[in-house]
Write a protein that holds these residues in place. Structure first.
Motif, short mmCIF file in Angstrom:
data_model
loop_
_atom_site.label_atom_id
_atom_site.label_comp_id
_atom_site.label_asym_id
_atom_site.label_seq_id
_atom_site.Cartn_x
_atom_site.Cartn_y
_atom_site.Cartn_z
N GLU A 536 0.82 -1.21 0.00
CA GLU A 536 0.00 0.00 0.00
C GLU A 536 0.85 1.26 0.00
O GLU A 536 0.52 2.25 -0.63
CB GLU A 536 -0.93 0.02 1.22
CG GLU A 536 -2.21 -0.75 0.99
CD GLU A 536 -2.90 -1.06 2.31
OE1 GLU A 536 -2.83 -0.21 3.22
OE2 GLU A 536 -3.49 -2.16 2.41
N LEU A 537 1.96 1.19 0.73
CA LEU A 537 2.83 2.37 0.83
C LEU A 537 3.74 2.51 -0.37
O LEU A 537 4.50 3.47 -0.46
CB LEU A 537 3.70 2.25 2.09
CG LEU A 537 2.95 2.29 3.42
CD1 LEU A 537 3.89 1.99 4.57
CD2 LEU A 537 2.29 3.65 3.61
N GLY A 538 3.73 1.52 -1.24
CA GLY A 538 4.60 1.59 -2.40
C GLY A 538 6.01 1.07 -2.12
O GLY A 538 6.90 1.21 -2.95
N GLY A 539 6.19 0.49 -0.96
CA GLY A 539 7.50 -0.06 -0.62
C GLY A 539 7.81 -1.36 -1.35
O GLY A 539 8.96 -1.78 -1.43
N LEU A 540 6.76 -1.99 -1.85
CA LEU A 540 6.92 -3.21 -2.65
C LEU A 540 5.94 -3.06 -3.81
O LEU A 540 4.84 -2.54 -3.60
CB LEU A 540 6.49 -4.44 -1.84
CG LEU A 540 7.50 -5.18 -0.97
CD1 LEU A 540 6.79 -6.29 -0.21
CD2 LEU A 540 8.62 -5.76 -1.81
N ASP A 541 6.32 -3.52 -4.99
CA ASP A 541 5.29 -3.40 -6.03
C ASP A 541 4.26 -4.50 -5.84
O ASP A 541 4.52 -5.53 -5.23
CB ASP A 541 5.90 -3.34 -7.44
CG ASP A 541 6.33 -4.68 -7.95
OD1 ASP A 541 7.54 -4.87 -8.16
OD2 ASP A 541 5.45 -5.55 -8.17
N ARG A 542 3.06 -4.24 -6.33
CA ARG A 542 1.92 -5.08 -5.98
C ARG A 542 2.09 -6.52 -6.44
O ARG A 542 1.69 -7.44 -5.76
CB ARG A 542 0.63 -4.50 -6.57
CG ARG A 542 0.29 -3.17 -5.95
CD ARG A 542 -1.22 -2.98 -5.81
NE ARG A 542 -1.45 -1.80 -4.99
CZ ARG A 542 -1.87 -1.85 -3.74
NH1 ARG A 542 -2.10 -3.00 -3.17
NH2 ARG A 542 -2.06 -0.74 -3.06
N LYS A 543 2.70 -6.69 -7.58
CA LYS A 543 2.85 -8.04 -8.10
C LYS A 543 3.80 -8.83 -7.19
O LYS A 543 3.52 -9.94 -6.79
CB LYS A 543 3.38 -7.99 -9.54
CG LYS A 543 3.89 -9.31 -10.06
CD LYS A 543 3.28 -9.64 -11.40
CE LYS A 543 3.83 -10.95 -11.97
NZ LYS A 543 3.84 -12.04 -11.02
N MET A 544 4.92 -8.18 -6.83
CA MET A 544 5.88 -8.84 -5.95
C MET A 544 5.21 -9.15 -4.62
O MET A 544 5.38 -10.22 -4.05
CB MET A 544 7.11 -7.93 -5.77
CG MET A 544 8.12 -8.42 -4.75
SD MET A 544 8.73 -10.11 -5.01
CE MET A 544 10.19 -9.86 -5.99
N ALA A 545 4.40 -8.22 -4.12
CA ALA A 545 3.73 -8.42 -2.83
C ALA A 545 2.79 -9.62 -2.89
O ALA A 545 2.81 -10.48 -2.01
CB ALA A 545 2.96 -7.15 -2.44
N ALA A 546 2.00 -9.70 -3.95
CA ALA A 546 1.05 -10.80 -4.07
C ALA A 546 1.79 -12.13 -4.18
O ALA A 546 1.43 -13.12 -3.55
CB ALA A 546 0.16 -10.59 -5.29
N ASP A 547 2.87 -12.13 -4.99
CA ASP A 547 3.64 -13.36 -5.15
C ASP A 547 4.30 -13.78 -3.83
O ASP A 547 4.37 -14.96 -3.51
CB ASP A 547 4.73 -13.16 -6.22
CG ASP A 547 4.14 -13.10 -7.62
OD1 ASP A 547 2.93 -13.40 -7.74
OD2 ASP A 547 4.86 -12.76 -8.56
N LEU A 548 4.78 -12.79 -3.10
CA LEU A 548 5.43 -13.10 -1.82
C LEU A 548 4.46 -13.73 -0.83
O LEU A 548 4.79 -14.69 -0.15
CB LEU A 548 6.02 -11.83 -1.19
CG LEU A 548 7.43 -11.42 -1.57
CD1 LEU A 548 7.81 -10.15 -0.83
CD2 LEU A 548 8.43 -12.53 -1.26
#
Lengths: 616, 159
Positions: A536-548
Motif C-alpha cells: 500500500e505504501l509503495g514499498g513493494l510493487d503489488r505483483k511482488m507483494a502478491a507473489d510473496l
C-alpha cells in the motif's frame, strides 16, 4: 448404478495411491459411482466459471493446468485434480487456474458425495486424499461450512472433551447421587451395579424419580439406574456418537478405552468439536486450575493441528488458531503463577515467530517480561523460572539463545529495555541484530500491553534514516543459499537432496520483509500484514507483494506438512521440529510450486540486496 | 405418455441405450439385458446408469416401465439403435422418443468425407480403435457406453 455393476466400464486404476487403500467393497462402491467425461483437444475441463461437483482422475490423454498464460502443471493418466474447485467455492485466486485438454482426453469423475462417503468409511483414505488436497489449497477460501463438514467426517471422540466418569455404588441413596453431581458439577453419575454391570442416573432421572414420582431421597440408586449403557470406543468417529445420540434421543454416551470406561461425552461437547475443535482446548485452558490442566490442553494442540491439516484447513487459518491457543495458554499460566500486583505492573511478551503469529507447531520459547519502572517483586526470579519450566513441560522447547522469561536479561524494567534497545540500534553486533529483529516482532500476551507499546515506540523513535544501520540489519536475509533458477535441472537430478525450507525459503522472506517494514517504521508484526502494508505504501510493487504472500503461504504449508508427515515414535509425542524438505517426497504439483517459490525467493533476495545496497 | 411433463433438463440430456438379446431378429429375440446411460454435456453419467436383466432380476413389464421412466423424453443414442428400441418398445408396447441418433451413421458420414470410394468398416471394434475410445465394447453396458463415447467424440469434433 441403480441395478448392477458395469463390467465393461473402463477400468479405474485402483493400484494408484491413495486408491490402493480402499477395500474391495469400497472399490466396488467407487467403481459404481464413477462418471466419465470426454474432452476434445483444447477444451476447458474446469475453470472458475464452471464449478464442479466431482474430482477428476485422468483416464486417457493429458490435461494442462494453466495459471495465467502459463502451464503450471501437466496431468497424465492416473493424476487427479479438481478438489480445489470442489471445496474452494469461489475463493480468490482459484479462478486464476484453468484445466485444458492438451489432446483428446477422457477422465473419470468421482462425485463429491461418493468421495466423502469413502473418506468417512476409510479414514486413512480420507486423510490421504483430503490431506493431499490440504497442501494444495493455498488459494482456498476458508469457508466455514466446508471446514466443519470436513471436521465432521474426520474427527474422533478422542478429540472431544470428555467429562471424567463419576461413580457411585449401587447402595448409595438418590441424595448421595445428587450430592456427588453437585460436588463435581456433573449432570449424571455412573452406578456400579451389584452384578458388576454399570448403569447411569442423570439429573433428569433424579427429578422424575424424586419430584414427580415422590420417591424418598433415601432410596438406593442401584435398582433405579438404567443399565445397558450406550458406549463407544474412544477411537470411534464423533459422527457415530452423534448418530447414536440422535437415534436414542439421549444427550450423552459413555466412552470406553480397551473396555474400561474413561469418561462421558456430552452432546454439547460433541457439537463444540464439530463446530470448532479449538473451543474444546479453549475451554480446557479457561477452566484450568493448575498447570497440569494446562499441560493437557497444550498437548491436544498437536492433535488439533493434525486434524485441521488432514481435513484441509488452510495453513494461515491453522497459524491463527495455534497462535491464539498458545497465547491463551501462556496468559493463563502466567495468571496462575503471578500475584495480581505483578500482573498489573508487567507485560508478558512473545517474540519472533510467536509474536508474528506464524507458529504452526510448538517451537522454541521466545518470551520476555517488561516490568513497570519502579515496581519490585521479590518473588520474581522464582515465578519466572517456574513459568519457563512449565512451558518446557508443555512441550515448548527452551530457547537455545536463552531468550526466555527465566533469563534476567529478558525480565527487566522498561527503562532497562530502552537501554538495551538503544545499544542494539547504535552498537549493532550479530547478537544485537537478532535481538532487535525478534523484539520488533514482539506481541503482548498478558498484563499491561501499554508497556510493550511504549518500548516499541521508543525503538522506532531511535531509528534514524541511517543507511548503514539498515544495511547491517537486512544483511542476514541473504545469509543462506536458495537453490533455484539456473539450478532447475540440478534440482531435478538431485531431487533426493533435502532442502532446508526455513533457511532457503521462509527466513529470507520473513527477514527481508521485516527490514523493509522497520525502515518504514511500521508497527505491524505479521509477515503477511507487513507485506500488504508495504504494498500500500509503495514499498513493494503489488505483483511482488502478491507473489510473496503466496510463496510464503505455500512454503509454510509445505513446511507444516513435512513435519506432520514425520513418523510418530509414540502416541502423543510432540511433532519434531525439522525444516528439511525432500523434494522427491513431494507430490508433482507441490514440487513444481516449491520450485516456483524458491525462484521467487531468489528474486526477492536480489531486490533486498539492491534496495539495501548489500552488494556494495 | 404425457410428453408435456418432460422437463427441459430431459431435453438437454441424452440417453445411450443398448439391448442384448437371444437373436438379432426382433421378431423372435428375447431380451437378456438392457443398459441405459444418460449423457449430460460432456459427461457420461455412468454412476447412475441403469442395467436391467428382464425376466431374471426384474419382470418384463417392470423392466419396460423402469426403462421408460429412465429415458423420459430424452433423445436416444445407440449403436444398432433400431434393434434396441424395438426390443424396448416390445416390453411395454409404448413408443420411445422420436429423436434418435445412430452412431454408426454419424461415423459413416464422417468417414465417407475422407475415404471417398473405400468401404467404411462399421464394426464396433473398428470404430472404437479408430476413434481411440477408452472402453471395451462388451455386453449391453459396454456397448451403450461405447455408443455414448462415440456420440460425444463424433459430435465434439464437428464443433
Amino acid at each position: 448404478m441403480q441395478h448392477a455393476m458395469p463390467t465393461a466400464s473402463p477400468d479405474f486404476d485402483f493400484g494408484q495411491p491413495p486408491f490402493d487403500l480402499l477395500t474391495d467393497d469400497q472399490r466396488t462402491a467407487l467403481a459404481g459411482a464413477l462418471d466419465i467425461t470426454l474432452h476434445p483437444r483444447d477444451a476447458v475441463l474446469l475453470s472458475r466459471e464452471e464449478p464442479t461437483d466431482a474430482l477428476f482422475v485422468v483416464l486417457r490423454g493429458t490435461v494442462q493446468e494453466r495459471r495465467g498464460g502459463e502451464v503450471a502443471a501437466v496431468h497424465g493418466p492416473g493424476d487427479r485434480f479438481g478438489l480445489q474447485a470442489l471445496y474452494g467455492g469461489t475463493g480468490e485466486g482459484a479462478g486464476a487456474r484453468r484445466f485444458v485438454a492438451a489432446e483428446d482426453c477422457a477422465c473419470h469423475l468421482i462425485p463429491r458425495a461418493a468421495l466423502e462417503a469413502l473418506a468417512a468409511d476409510n479414514p486413512e483414505f480420507g486423510a490421504a486424499i483430503l490431506g493431499d488436497f490440504a497442501q494444495r489449497m493455498r488459494d482456498l477460501a476458508a469457508l466455514r461450512s466446508n471446514r466443519e463438514m470436513a471436521a465432521l467426517t474426520m474427527a474422533r471422540i478422542r478429540q472431544a472433551y470428555l467429562h471424567p466418569p463419576l461413580f457411585v455404588d449401587a447402595g448409595a441413596s438418590l441424595r448421595d447421587a445428587a450430592e456427588a453431581m453437585r460436588r463435581n458439577r456433573a449432570s449424571s453419575v455412573l452406578v456400579r451395579g451389584v452384578d458388576g454391570a454399570t448403569g447411569i442416573l442423570t439429573g433428569t432421572d433424579l427429578r422424575d424419580l424424586v419430584v414427580l414420582d415422590g420417591r424418598p431421597a433415601t432410596d438406593p440408586v442401584g435398582p433405579l439406574a438404567r443399565y445397558g449403557l450406550l458406549t463407544l470406543e474412544r477411537d470411534d468417529l464423533l459422527f457415530n456418537a452423534l448418530v447414536l445420540m440422535t437415534k436414542h434421543g439421549v444427550r450423552r454416551v459413555v466412552v470406553t478405552e480397551n473396555g474400561a470406561i474413561v469418561g462421558l461425552l456430552g452432546q454439547s461437547d460433541l457439537l463444540a468439536v464439530l463446530s470448532n475443535h479449538s473451543q474444546v482446548i479453549g475451554l480446557q485452558v479457561e477452566h484450568a486450575t493448575d498447570p497440569a490442566d494446562l499441560r493437557r490442553a497444550s498437548r491436544s494442540i498437536v492433535e488439533l493441528i493434525r486434524t485441521l491439516h488432514a481435513t484441509g484447513v488452510k495453513v494461515a487459518f491453522i497459524a491463527d488458531l495455534v497462535t491464539e491457543l498458545n497465547r491463551r495458554i501462556f496468559r493463563k499460566l502466567f495468571e496462575l503463577l503471578a500475584p495480581p500486583a505483578l500482573l498489573a505492573n508487567s507485560c508478558l511478551i512473545v517474540m519472533g515467530s510467536e509474536g508474528r503469529g506464524e507458529q504452526l507447531l510448538k517451537t522454541d520459547q521466545d518470551n520476555g517480561l517488561i516490568l513497570r519502572d519502579g515496581f519490585d517483586c521479590p518473588d520474581l526470579p522464582g515465578i519466572a523460572a517456574a513459568f519457563s519450566r512449565h512451558l518446557v513441560e508443555f512441550g515448548y522447547p527452551p530457547c537455545p539463545g536463552n531468550i526466555m522469561v527465566s533469563n534476567p536479561e529478558w525480565t527487566r524494567p522498561l527503562a532497562a529495555y530502552k537501554d538495551a534497545l538503544f545499544n542494539w540500534v547504535h552498537r549493532p553486533d550479530e547478537a544485537a541484530q537478532m535481538n532487535l529483529a525478534i523484539f520488533y516482532d514482539a506481541a503482548p500476551v498478558a498484563g499491561d500491553a501499554a508497556l510493550l507499546a511504549e518500548a516499541k515506540d521508543y525503538l522506532l523513535s531511535r531509528l534514524q534514516d541511517n543507511q548503514m544501520f539498515f544495511t547491517q540489519f537486512a544483511r542476514p536475509a541473504l545469509s543462506f543459499d536458495t537453490p533455484s533458477g539456473l539450478f532447475a535441472t540440478l534440482f531435478e537430478r538431485r531431487r533426493a537432496e533435502a532442502v532446508d525450507i526455513k533457511k532457503a525459503g521462509i527466513f529470507p522472506i520473513v527477514h527481508g520483509v521485516r527490514a523493509l517494514a522497520l525502515e518504514k517504521h511500521r508497527a505491524e508484526t505479521g509477515t503477511v500484514e507487513r507485506i500488504q502494508v508495504l504494498a500500500e505504501l509503495g514499498g513493494l510493487d503489488r505483483k511482488m507483494a502478491a507473489d510473496l504472500v503466496e510463496a510464503f503461504t505455500i512454503l509454510s504449508t509445505i513446511r507444516l506438512k513435512a513435519r506432520i508427515d514425520l513418523p510418530q515414535e509414540n502416541e502423543g509425542a510432540e511433532l519434531a521440529i525439522d525444516n528439511l524438505v525432500h523434494p522427491d517426497r513431494l507430490g508433482k504439483l507441490d514440487r513444481d510450486q516449491f520450485k516456483d517459490c524458491l525462484a521467487l525467493v531468489k528474486s526477492f533476495k536480489e531486490l533486498i540486496a539492491h534496495h539495501f545496497r548489500l552488494n556494495h | 405418455m404425457a410428453h408435456s411433463a418432460h422437463t427441459d433438463s430431459d431435453r438437454r440430456e441424452r440417453v445411450a441405450i443398448h439391448c442384448e438379446a437371444t437373436s438379432f431378429d426382433p421378431e423372435v429375440a428375447r431380451p437378456l439385458a438392457f443398459a441405459a446411460i444418460r449423457i449430460r454435456g460432456l459427461r457420461i453419467l455412468t454412476g447412475s446408469a441403469l442395467l436391467l436383466h428382464p425376466g431374471s432380476d426384474t419382470g418384463l413389464a417392470e423392466a419396460g416401465d423402469r426403462l421408460h421412466a429412465f429415458i423420459g423424453g430424452r433423445p436416444l443414442v445407440g449403436y444398432y439403435l433400431d434393434f434396441s428400441i424395438a426390443m424396448a418398445e416390445g416390453l411395454t408396447g409404448r413408443p420411445l422418443p422420436e429423436e434418435r441418433v445412430e452412431v454408426s451413421s454419424l461415423y459413416y458420414d464422417r468417414k465417407i468425407r475422407s475415404l471417398s470410394k473405400q468401404a467404411v468398416d462399421l464394426r464396433l471394434d473398428s470404430l472404437v480403435s479408430d476413434l481411440d475410445l477408452p472402453v471395451r465394447p462388451d455386453g449391453a453396458f459396454g456397448i451403450a457406453l461405447t455408443a455414448a463415447m462415440a456420440w460425444l467424440r463424433l459430435t465434439q469434433d464437428g464443433r
